[in-house]
Design a protein around this motif. Structure first.
Motif, mmCIF file in Angstrom:
data_model
loop_
_atom_site.group_PDB
_atom_site.id
_atom_site.type_symbol
_atom_site.label_atom_id
_atom_site.label_comp_id
_atom_site.label_asym_id
_atom_site.label_seq_id
_atom_site.Cartn_x
_atom_site.Cartn_y
_atom_site.Cartn_z
ATOM 1 N N LYS A 268 40.927 48.870 45.957
ATOM 2 C CA LYS A 268 41.521 49.908 46.796
ATOM 3 C C LYS A 268 42.519 49.301 47.764
ATOM 4 N N GLY A 269 43.676 49.952 47.910
ATOM 5 C CA GLY A 269 44.694 49.504 48.847
ATOM 6 C C GLY A 269 45.505 48.307 48.386
ATOM 7 N N MET B 183 43.299 42.162 38.514
ATOM 8 C CA MET B 183 42.658 40.852 38.453
ATOM 9 C C MET B 183 41.324 40.959 37.723
ATOM 10 N N GLN B 184 40.725 39.802 37.462
ATOM 11 C CA GLN B 184 39.390 39.779 36.889
ATOM 12 C C GLN B 184 38.405 40.402 37.863
ATOM 13 N N PRO B 185 37.392 41.097 37.352
ATOM 14 C CA PRO B 185 36.326 41.529 38.258
ATOM 15 C C PRO B 185 35.587 40.308 38.790
ATOM 16 N N GLY B 186 35.100 40.414 40.001
ATOM 17 C CA GLY B 186 34.381 39.321 40.631
ATOM 18 C C GLY B 186 34.532 39.391 42.125
ATOM 19 N N GLU C 36 27.844 45.516 41.108
ATOM 20 C CA GLU C 36 28.386 46.258 42.248
ATOM 21 C C GLU C 36 29.718 46.931 41.936
ATOM 22 N N GLU C 37 30.618 46.234 41.262
ATOM 23 C CA GLU C 37 31.978 46.726 41.047
ATOM 24 C C GLU C 37 32.133 47.608 39.818
ATOM 25 N N GLU D 200 34.547 48.670 45.995
ATOM 26 C CA GLU D 200 35.939 48.650 46.439
ATOM 27 C C GLU D 200 36.959 48.772 45.312
ATOM 28 N N ILE D 201 36.514 49.042 44.089
ATOM 29 C CA ILE D 201 37.419 49.103 42.943
ATOM 30 C C ILE D 201 38.057 50.487 42.841
ATOM 31 N N ALA D 202 39.392 50.507 42.802
ATOM 32 C CA ALA D 202 40.137 51.752 42.684
ATOM 33 C C ALA D 202 40.425 52.106 41.235
#
Length: 145
Positions: A35-36, A41-44, A63-64, A110-112
């Motif tokens: 977000k923002g 990028m890779q998740p992590g 979580e993501e 926090e993933i958009a």
């Protein structure tokens, strides 16, 4: 290895991270955009105090992406450094693990946005330096080598 609260002695502004090269059965790679931000990028994420890089990536994927995986499911790609995609003047020191799965994922925390990419052709998407300079080239070389 430094914990998330420590910085690299070589550069005072370094994030110590764990990330995953998450592939599906067609060889596409899943990248995330927080977000923002604008870069995929890779998740992590950051390795917490007392946590190994492998423990961190298992936690971060849950979580993501709401993805439940076991530590034994991962391979190890390597440890890489690169400029941080969204924090000018900062570097990332990242251990990257590999995982192939067709399990469903969903953007969380926090993933958009989550998007599957062909590592050989990401189009005009803004791709983080760690991914574009290290992870995707190494992965693509492994396919031909």
């Amino acid at each position: 290895m430094a914990t998330a609260s420590e910085t690299s002695p070589a550069h005072p502004h370094t994030f110590t991270l764990a990330a995953a090269l998450l592939l599906d059965s067609e060889g596409r790679a899943l990248l995330v955009r927080k977000k923002g931000t604008h870069a995929f990028m890779q998740p992590g994420g950051k390795i917490e105090a007392g946590e190994s890089a492998l423990e961190a990536i298992v936690r971060e994927l849950a979580e993501e992406l709401t993805l439940d995986v076991a530590p034994d499911d991962f391979g190890y790609l390597g440890r890489f450094g690169a400029p941080a995609a969204n924090e000018p003047g900062w570097l990332v020191d990242c251990e990257v693990f590999t995982l192939t799965t067709d399990a469903p994922v969903a953007a969380a925390a926090e993933i958009a946005e989550v998007r599957w990419f062909d590592p050989a052709d990401t189009g005009d998407a803004d791709i983080a330096p760690l991914t574009s300079e290290h992870v995707f080239p190494l992965y693509l070389a492994s396919l031909t080598g």
